[in-house]
Design a protein around this motif. Structure first.
Motif, PDB file in Angstrom:
ATOM      1  N   TYR A 230      33.301  39.210  36.984  1.00 43.54           N
ATOM      2  CA  TYR A 230      32.391  39.637  35.710  1.00 43.54           C
ATOM      3  C   TYR A 230      31.182  38.749  35.947  1.00 43.54           C
ATOM      4  O   TYR A 230      30.021  39.329  35.533  1.00 43.54           O
ATOM      5  N   SER A 233      28.519  39.781  38.409  1.00 40.35           N
ATOM      6  CA  SER A 233      27.940  40.846  38.010  1.00 40.35           C
ATOM      7  C   SER A 233      27.340  41.091  36.941  1.00 40.35           C
ATOM      8  O   SER A 233      26.877  42.020  36.201  1.00 40.35           O
ATOM      9  N   HIS A 234      27.131  39.775  36.198  1.00 36.56           N
ATOM     10  CA  HIS A 234      26.197  39.507  34.996  1.00 36.56           C
ATOM     11  C   HIS A 234      27.034  40.124  33.783  1.00 36.56           C
ATOM     12  O   HIS A 234      26.472  40.557  32.661  1.00 36.56           O
ATOM     13  N   GLN A 235      28.120  40.518  33.903  1.00 33.67           N
ATOM     14  CA  GLN A 235      29.082  41.023  32.666  1.00 33.67           C
ATOM     15  C   GLN A 235      29.559  39.875  31.794  1.00 33.67           C
ATOM     16  O   GLN A 235      30.786  39.393  31.872  1.00 33.67           O
ATOM     17  N   LEU A 238      32.454  40.345  28.925  1.00 33.14           N
ATOM     18  CA  LEU A 238      33.786  40.754  29.511  1.00 33.14           C
ATOM     19  C   LEU A 238      34.405  39.196  30.042  1.00 33.14           C
ATOM     20  O   LEU A 238      35.577  38.931  30.017  1.00 33.14           O
TER      21      LEU A 238
END
Length: 288
Positions: A230, A233-235, A238
Motif C-alpha cells: 500500500y 502505491s501511495h495508499q 490503507l
C-alpha cells in the motif's frame, strides 16, 4: 541597478516600502540580505538570480546590502547573513537563513509562487499516478530540454520511473544528481521509496495477501507485506490501518518494523496532514 530583469537592488527604506511591501501585493518578492564579506552570500546570490530567471517573473528578487542598509536590516529583524525573506500581499510569509540547496529553495517558492514549470511537473506526476507513465515521461523530458539544470524536473522523471517499475533508471537519475541535491529531503524520501519498492517487488499481489489474511488474520508478516504494498502505491490510509492492526497486537513486531513504517508515512505526509495527526494520536494512545 541589476542587469537582470527580475532582480532589483534596494537602496533605502522608502525603496523597500515601495519595491517590496507594496510590490508584493501584486507578486511575491524574495528579499536577499547579503554583504560583500559574507562567503555564503556570494554563493547564494547567483543561485537566487538563476531562480528568478527560471521563474520568469513569477517573483522578483530584491537584494539588500546589509553593510549599506544597516537600519533597514535592523528593522527587518535580520540577525544573520545571508537571510532570505519572502513577502506576499504586503507581509513576510516565509524565510530561511544560511545557504540552501536549490531544491529546498524551489520547494519554499512553490508553496507561495505560481510557477508554470511547477504546474507542468504536477500535471505530469498526476498522469503517472493515473498509470500514464509514458505520457508523463515524454512531457517531463520535453520540460527537461527547456530547463536542463532544474533538478526538480530530474527528480520528477525519477519518480515516474519508480511508479512505472523502472527501478534502474530511477536509481540512475538519483545518482546523477549533484551531491547536495541527493542529500535533500525530497531525494532521500525518493530513495527510501525506491528501496521499499525493490524489497516488495517479489511480494505477492495485494489480492493474494488479502486472501491469506482472510484465512488467518493474525499473520502479521503478511499484513506487514500488505502495508508495504500500500505504501508503494501511495495508499497511505490503507497502509496505516494495516500497520495499526499489527501494533495493537504486537508493538515490537519484527523489532519495531511496523512502528518504523508508520513513522516513515508520517514523515512522507507531513506533520499537518490529517492522516498523520489521526494515526499519531492512535499510536500515542497505544504507547502511553
Amino acid at each position: 541597478m541589476s542587469n537582470f530583469p527580475f532582480v532589483v537592488d534596494i537602496s533605502d527604506a522608502g525603496h523597500f516600502e515601495q519595491q517590496v511591501i507594496e510590490a508584493s501585493k501584486q507578486q511575491p518578492i524574495l528579499v536577499d540580505f547579503w554583504a560583500e564579506w559574507c562567503q555564503p552570500c556570494k554563493a547564494l546570490i547567483p543561485l537566487l538570480t538563476k531562480l528568478a530567471e527560471d521563474y520568469k517573473g513569477a517573483f522578483i528578487l530584491a537584494k539588500v546590502n546589509a553593510d549599506e542598509q544597516q537600519e533597514l536590516v535592523a528593522a527587518a529583524g535580520v540577525r544573520n547573513l545571508p537571510t532570505v525573506k519572502l513577502y506576499k500581499n504586503g507581509v513576510m510569509v516565509d524565510e530561511f537563513m544560511g545557504a540552501k540547496a536549490e531544491s529546498e529553495i524551489r520547494k519554499m517558492l512553490d508553496t507561495h509562487v505560481e510557477n508554470e514549470t511547477s504546474n507542468k511537473i504536477a500535471e505530469a506526476l498526476a498522469l503517472s499516478e493515473a498509470g500514464e507513465h509514458q505520457q508523463a515521461t515524454e512531457q517531463l523530458k520535453a520540460l527537461n530540454q527547456q530547463e536542463p539544470s532544474n533538478s526538480n524536473v530530474h527528480i520528477a522523471i525519477a519518480k515516474v520511473y519508480l511508479q512505472s517499475g523502472d527501478f534502474e533508471n530511477c536509481e540512475a537519475i538519483i545518482k546523477s544528481l549533484p551531491a547536495n541535491i541527493q542529500l535533500s529531503d525530497d531525494v532521500k524520501k525518493l530513495q527510501d521509496e525506491l528501496n521499499l519498492a525493490r524489497s516488495t517487488s517479489d511480494s505477492p499481489e495485494v489480492e493474494e495477501l488479502l486472501a491469506q489474511l482472510e484465512t488467518d488474520p493474525e499473520q502479521h508478516d503478511i499484513r506487514l507485506q500488505l502495508a508495504n504494498q500500500y505504501i508503494v502505491s501511495h495508499q497511505y490510509e490503507l497502509a496505516l490501518e494495516a500497520l495499526m492492526y499489527i501494533l495493537q497486537q504486537d508493538m515490537n513486531f519484527q523489532e519495531g518494523a511496523a512502528k518504523a513504517a508508520m513513522l516513515s508515512i508520517f514523515e512522507t505526509l507531513g506533520a499537518q496532514e490529517a492522516l498523520t495527526r489521526q494515526y499519531r494520536s492512535k499510536l500515542a494512545s497505544l504507547m502511553y
